[in-house]
Scaffold this active site. Structure first.
Site, mmCIF file in Angstrom:
data_model
loop_
_atom_site.group_PDB
_atom_site.id
_atom_site.type_symbol
_atom_site.label_atom_id
_atom_site.label_comp_id
_atom_site.label_asym_id
_atom_site.label_seq_id
_atom_site.Cartn_x
_atom_site.Cartn_y
_atom_site.Cartn_z
ATOM 1 C CB CYS A 166 -16.414 -78.525 6.221
ATOM 2 S SG CYS A 166 -17.196 -80.152 6.306
ATOM 3 C CG HIS B 96 -16.963 -79.506 1.821
ATOM 4 N ND1 HIS B 96 -15.993 -79.386 2.790
ATOM 5 C CD2 HIS B 96 -17.065 -78.273 1.248
ATOM 6 C CE1 HIS B 96 -15.517 -78.146 2.796
ATOM 7 N NE2 HIS B 96 -16.159 -77.452 1.871
ATOM 8 C CG HIS C 85 -15.215 -73.758 2.200
ATOM 9 N ND1 HIS C 85 -15.052 -74.953 1.531
ATOM 10 C CD2 HIS C 85 -14.315 -72.898 1.609
ATOM 11 C CE1 HIS C 85 -14.141 -74.835 0.590
ATOM 12 N NE2 HIS C 85 -13.670 -73.600 0.626
#
Length: 351
Positions: A264, A313, A325
């Site tokens: 991420c 995240h 993402h």
């Protein structure tokens, strides 16, 4: 003559034994029933457990990324210090050679000064600390000895710093190995659960994810503020977003920073680098740059968006409540609704 005796009645003790045996048999039957294998978890139960394991793996991944970044930084710092020590030692040798030449000249002209002779035969530090020593030396000698003393102290400090950083590096490498084991353990556990599904159930899960991704992509691209995939948006946030769009379909790999795979924070740091902007490697560090935006309605395309209480995240805002993402292992770079991330939206950051 027939006997008229009454039949013997079972004793109270015998009845008790029989009753106890019957109760035990019932208990054993119940235990056997309880020991029977439980029903196979459903597809949704497996997905829920796998999603939780992936979340834990991503938490460990960001810690792994931080340890890896620290290791690389320490290695560079140690290399620089070691280079400085090597150059400093060369300079010190030249200063000593110069002082030796001075001593040789003194000897030829009538002998070496006692204080200088003492220096050449042992360490000068303690001796030079005495003011009377400098009084006995010529100005040229005192200057040469002072330079040597300063260089020795500088080298000692550099060596001590290198030693401390080497210890820190060893500890960081240990931490890195532990985090890597944590990530791999969670991923292996998740894979074991997925392997318990039938081929049909696996196909159903894949189809559900694909439908959700397509729906998110349609929602994001229907936003008039979102740059289309074929254009190069203006501004660095738009440029970073366009770079990330070019990687849609690229696989998630923990610890990866592109260009052929990402995690991420690896995707977001890579995307901004393509826009000429250097941002930190980890989601936690990325959360501490730029301007924070707490209202989802004020987010703009290309802003960094962070999820979960521990900020493990991060993605890029894509418009219409969607993000672009790298979600987790087993997926690819894609659009997804912010409502389905699995953790709360914490805030955005405008770089």
């Amino acid at each position: 003559m027939a006997s008229h005796r009454r039949p013997r009645q079972p004793s109270r003790a015998r009845v008790t034994v029989l009753t106890t045996a019957a109760a035990a048999a019932v208990a054993i039957s119940a235990q056997a029933a309880n020991a029977a294998p439980s029903a196979k978890p459903s597809k949704d139960e497996v997905k829920s457990k796998v999603d939780k394991l992936y979340e834990q793996a991503e938490q460990a991944t960001e810690k792994y990324n931080g340890a890896k970044e620290k290791q690389e930084k320490l290695q560079k710092e140690i290399s620089t210090i070691q280079d400085n020590v090597a150059r400093g030692q060369q300079d010190l040798n030249k200063l000593r050679d110069s002082l030796g030449s001075l001593a040789a000249g003194q000897y030829r002209s009538g002998g070496i000064d006692a204080s200088l002779q003492l220096f050449l035969s042992s360490h000068p530090d303690d001796y030079l600390d005495k003011a009377s020593t400098l009084d006995q030396l010529s100005g040229q000698q005192a200057d040469a000895l002072k330079k040597i003393q300063d260089k020795q102290r500088e080298l000692a400090q550099d060596r001590a710093e290198a030693t401390a950083k080497l210890k820190d590096l060893a500890a960081t490498r240990t931490e890195l190995g532990n985090k890597k084991k944590q990530v791999q353990g969670k991923l292996a556990e998740a894979q074991k659960l997925l392997n318990s599904l039938t081929a049909q159930e696996k196909a159903q899960l894949a189809a559900e994810q694909s439908r959700a991704s397509r729906a998110s992509e349609r929602a994001a691209l229907s936003d008039p503020t979102a740059p289309p995939a074929s254009s190069h948006a203006s501004g660095r946030a738009g440029a970073a977003f366009s770079a990330a769009q070019s990687k849609i379909g690229t696989p998630y790999v923990y610890g990866a920073t592109g260009p052929s795979s990402f995690d991420c924070s690896g995707l977001t740091s890579w995307a901004y680098a393509q826009a000429g902007v250097s941002i930190p490697r980890t989601s936690e560090a990325q959360a501490n740059i730029g301007t924070r935006i707490y209202s989802q309605s004020q987010l703009q395309v290309g802003d960094l968006v962070f999820f979960f209480n521990d900020i493990h995240h991060v993605g890029l805002y894509a418009g219409n409540g969607q993000i672009l993402h790298a979600p987790r292992t087993g997926t690819v770079v894609r659009y997804e609704s912010m409502s389905t991330i699995g953790g709360p939206f914490m805030f955005g950051v405008r770089v």
